[in-house]
Write a protein that holds these residues in place. Structure first.
Motif, mmCIF file in Angstrom:
data_model
loop_
_atom_site.group_PDB
_atom_site.id
_atom_site.type_symbol
_atom_site.label_atom_id
_atom_site.label_comp_id
_atom_site.label_asym_id
_atom_site.label_seq_id
_atom_site.Cartn_x
_atom_site.Cartn_y
_atom_site.Cartn_z
ATOM 1 N N ASN A 99 0.849 -1.193 0.000
ATOM 2 C CA ASN A 99 0.000 0.000 0.000
ATOM 3 C C ASN A 99 0.890 1.250 0.000
ATOM 4 N N ASN A 100 0.990 1.907 -1.160
ATOM 5 C CA ASN A 100 1.884 3.062 -1.295
ATOM 6 C C ASN A 100 1.474 4.229 -0.411
ATOM 7 N N LEU A 101 0.173 4.446 -0.275
ATOM 8 C CA LEU A 101 -0.288 5.566 0.536
ATOM 9 C C LEU A 101 0.141 5.380 1.990
ATOM 10 N N MET A 102 -0.034 4.165 2.510
ATOM 11 C CA MET A 102 0.327 3.918 3.901
ATOM 12 C C MET A 102 1.837 3.990 4.100
ATOM 13 N N MET A 103 2.617 3.478 3.139
ATOM 14 C CA MET A 103 4.078 3.507 3.280
ATOM 15 C C MET A 103 4.608 4.945 3.217
ATOM 16 N N GLN A 104 3.990 5.793 2.397
ATOM 17 C CA GLN A 104 4.420 7.196 2.359
ATOM 18 C C GLN A 104 4.091 7.888 3.680
ATOM 19 N N PHE A 105 2.915 7.601 4.218
ATOM 20 C CA PHE A 105 2.543 8.177 5.515
ATOM 21 C C PHE A 105 3.483 7.670 6.607
ATOM 22 N N GLN A 106 3.882 6.397 6.502
ATOM 23 C CA GLN A 106 4.821 5.844 7.467
ATOM 24 C C GLN A 106 6.147 6.589 7.432
ATOM 25 N N ALA A 107 6.662 6.838 6.241
ATOM 26 C CA ALA A 107 7.914 7.594 6.101
ATOM 27 C C ALA A 107 7.763 8.996 6.673
ATOM 28 N N ASP A 108 6.617 9.626 6.424
ATOM 29 C CA ASP A 108 6.370 10.984 6.932
ATOM 30 C C ASP A 108 6.371 11.007 8.454
ATOM 31 N N MET A 109 5.745 10.006 9.073
ATOM 32 C CA MET A 109 5.668 9.972 10.528
ATOM 33 C C MET A 109 7.007 9.618 11.175
ATOM 34 N N LEU A 110 7.748 8.706 10.551
ATOM 35 C CA LEU A 110 9.039 8.297 11.102
ATOM 36 C C LEU A 110 10.128 9.338 10.859
#
Length: 494
Positions: free
Chosen positions: A416-427
Motif C-alpha cells: 500500500n503506497n499511501l500507507m508507506m508514504q505516511f509511514q515515512a512521513d511519521m518516522l
C-alpha cells in the motif's frame, strides 16, 4: 550444467497459508496461497481448526509444485515459518486435536495475566523470558486449555498430549507423528523458555501449571527436524531443515544480519524487529527481548515491538463494516480524499501491544462528524496502523541507543503506497520496500537451504535482496505534529 536445487517454504499465517518454491538462485518458481476460516466463538476469543490449517498446507504444496512444474522428488529441503503464539494441544498417538487452537490475537486470558501481575510476578517473568505478562503469548493459553479442556491436564502430565505452536504441529504432521519439536524463536514466545539458556524453565512451568511431559524439544533454527512421512502432497524422505517464527524469518529474509538493522512486517498484525547481535537487550519501555535465530552454536537476539492489527484492519473494513468489497479497494478509496481531517482510528481491535500493553483497550474511531465519509474512515484506518509503528520505532530507538537509518518493510500490506508514504512521513526516515515482499517465505527457505547445504553462507541472500521502492519523508513538521497530537489523544481514550 549442474541441476538446479529447490527448497519449499511453508509460511503458515494467521489468515492463510502461503507456500513458495525457490531455486538455488533464490528465484520463486512456484507459489500458492489459501485462506482458511477464522472462528470467533465469544467476544475477544479467536480460534483456528488445526486440521483445517493442515489441509491448507497440503493443498498449497500440491498447487505450488504444479505451478513450478515440479514433483516432490525435485525438492532438496523444506522450511517452515509460522504464526507464532497460536497454541495447540493434540494427542501424541494419532494427532487428534483436543480442542481448537487458541490464536495469538485471543484475549481470553487477560484476567489471568492481570492476576499474575498483581501478585508481582511480571519482573521475574520479564527477566527470565524477555516477555511481559500478556494474553498474546502461548503460556497462559496452554494453561487455560489444561484447565478447561476435559481430560487435557491428565493427558499432558502423562505425556499423552502434545503442546505446540503451529511450527510444532506442522512438523508433527509432516513427519507422520515422529517429531515433537520446536525451534528457539517459537519457544521464546511461550513465557516458558529462559531466553538466555534457551531451555524450558521449571519456575515458569510451575507458575503457569504446565507439565514438562507435554512440551516439545527445543532445537536451533537450522537443524534436522525429521523427514516427510505419510503426506498426500510430498513423498517420504524429504528433510525438514529450517524453521523460525514468521517475524524472525522475515528479519532473516530482509538480510538484517548486522546489529542495528531493522524491519517491519505488515501482515495481519505489524511487527518491528531490530537485530541486537549475540546479547539479549533488555527494554526499558515494554518492548520484547526475543531470539532472532540460532544457527549452529551462534544465537542472534532481537528487540521486538508488536502491533496486533495491521492488515486485519483492512479485512475488518471489508468483512465487518462492508466499507470495501476487496482489500485492494482500500488504497484508492483512502486516496480519494486529501487527508483524514479530524478522523482518527486506533486499531486496538485485539488490545494494544507494545509499548502500551493494554489488553483491555478497544478499537476507536474519533473525530467523526456529518462530513465524514467512507474514504475518511479508510484513510484513518491506514494512518492508524502507521501511527502504531511510529510509536514502536521511537521506543526502539530509545531502548537500543541506535538510530534506524532506513526502515525495511515487507508483508502484504506494505504494498500500500499511501500507507508507506505516511509511514515515512511519521518516522522522518526513508522506508525501503524490497522487490520481493514475501521475505518471510524467503527467510524460511534460506534457513532450510543452509541446513540442507543448498547455500553455504548468508552472502547469497544479501546478493538476492533488491530494493523495490524507497519512500522519502515529505510532510511538513507542523502537519506531522498535528497527526501525532491527534493520535496520542485518541490512544488515551481507547
Amino acid at each position: 550444467m549442474a541441476k538446479a536445487k529447490y527448497v519449499l517454504a511453508v509460511d503458515q499465517g494467521t489468515t492463510g497459508t502461503h507456500v513458495s518454491i525457490l531455486d538455488d538462485k533464490l528465484r520463486v518458481v512456484g507459489d500458492a496461497y489459501r485462506e482458511f476460516t477464522q472462528h470467533f466463538p465469544k467476544p475477544s476469543w479467536v480460534e483456528h481448526d488445526l486440521e483445517e490449517i493442515w489441509a491448507s498446507v497440503e493443498t498449497c504444496i500440491r498447487a505450488a509444485l504444479k505451478d513450478a512444474g515440479l514433483t516432490g522428488k525435485d525438492l532438496s529441503a523444506v522450511g517452515i515459518t509460522n504464526q507464532r503464539e497460536t497454541t495447540g494441544l493434540w494427542l501424541r498417538e494419532g494427532g487428534k486435536p483436543l480442542a481448537p487452537a487458541i490464536v495469538w490475537q485471543d484475549r481470553r486470558t487477560s484476567e489471568r495475566c492481570a492476576q499474575l501481575r498483581e501478585k508481582g510476578e511480571e519482573p521475574r517473568v520479564r527477566e527470565t523470558t524477555g516477555l511481559v505478562l500478556d494474553p498474546y503469548f502461548s503460556g497462559t493459553k496452554l494453561a487455560w486449555m489444561l484447565e478447561h479442556v476435559k481430560g487435557a491436564r491428565k493427558r499432558a502430565e502423562k505425556g499423552d498430549a502434545c503442546f505446540g505452536t503451529v511450527d510444532t504441529w506442522l512438523v508433527y504432521k509432516m513427519t507422520g507423528g515422529q517429531s515433537h519439536v520446536t525451534d528457539v524463536t517459537n519457544a521464546s514466545r511461550t513465557l516458558l523458555m529462559d531466553v538466555r539458556k534457551l531451555a524450558w524453565d521449571d519456575s515458569m512451568r510451575e507458575l503457569l501449571g504446565v507439565p514438562a511431559a507435554c512440551l516439545p524439544e527445543i532445537r536451533g533454527s537450522v537443524d534436522a527436524y525429521g523427514t516427510t512421512k505419510g503426506m498426500r502432497s510430498l513423498p517420504d524422505g524429504i528433510p525438514l531443515t529450517g524453521m523460525a517464527g514468521d517475524q524472525q524469518a522475515a528479519l532473516f529474509g530482509q538480510a538484517c544480519f548486522s546489529p542495528g538493522e531493522a524491519k517491519c512486517t505488515y501482515g495481519t498484525g505489524a511487527f518491528l524487529l531490530m537485530n541486537t547481535g549475540d546479547v539479549p537487550v533488555k527494554s526499558r519501555s515494554g518492548l520484547l527481548t526475543t531470539v532472532a535465530w540460532k544457527i549452529g552454536d551462534k544465537t542472534t537476539y532481537a528487540l521486538e515491538g508488536s502491533s496486533f492489527i495491521a492488515g486485519a484492519a483492512v479485512q475488518w473494513l471489508r468483512d465487518g463494516l462492508k466499507v470495501i468489497k476487496k482489500s485492494g479497494d482500500v488504497e484508492p478509496l483512502a486516496a480519494s480524499v486529501k487527508e483524514s481531517g479530524d478522523v482518527v482510528f486506533v486499531p486496538a481491535l485485539a488490545g494494544l501491544g507494545a509499548p502500551h500493553w493494554r489488553p483491555e483497550a478497544r478499537g476507536l474511531f474519533g473525530g467523526i462528524d456529518r462530513s465524514t465519509t467512507a474514504a475518511h474512515l479508510a484513510r484513518a484506518a491506514l494512518e492508524g496502523v502507521a501511527m502504531q509503528i511510529h510509536d514502536l520505532a521511537e521506543t526502539m530507538r530509545r531502548d537500543s541507543g541506535r538510530e534506524i537509518p532506513s526502515f525495511k518493510v515487507d508483508g502484504g500490506a506494505s504494498a500500500n503506497n499511501l500507507m508507506m508514504q505516511f509511514q515515512a512521513d511519521m518516522l522522518g526516515t526513508e522506508v525501503v520496500r524490497p522487490q520481493n515482499l514475501q521475505t518471510t517465505s524467503l527467510g524460511a527457505a534460506f534457513l532450510a537451504g543452509l541446513g540442507a547445504g543448498v547455500w553455504t553462507s548468508t552472502d547469497a541472500i544479501r546478493k538476492a535482496w533488491k530494493v523495490g521502492k524507497v519512500f522519502k519523508p515529505k510532510m511538513k513538521a507542523e502537519a506531522r505534529e498535528r497527526h501525532l497530537t491527534k493520535w496520542r489523544r485518541a490512544v488515551e481514550r481507547a
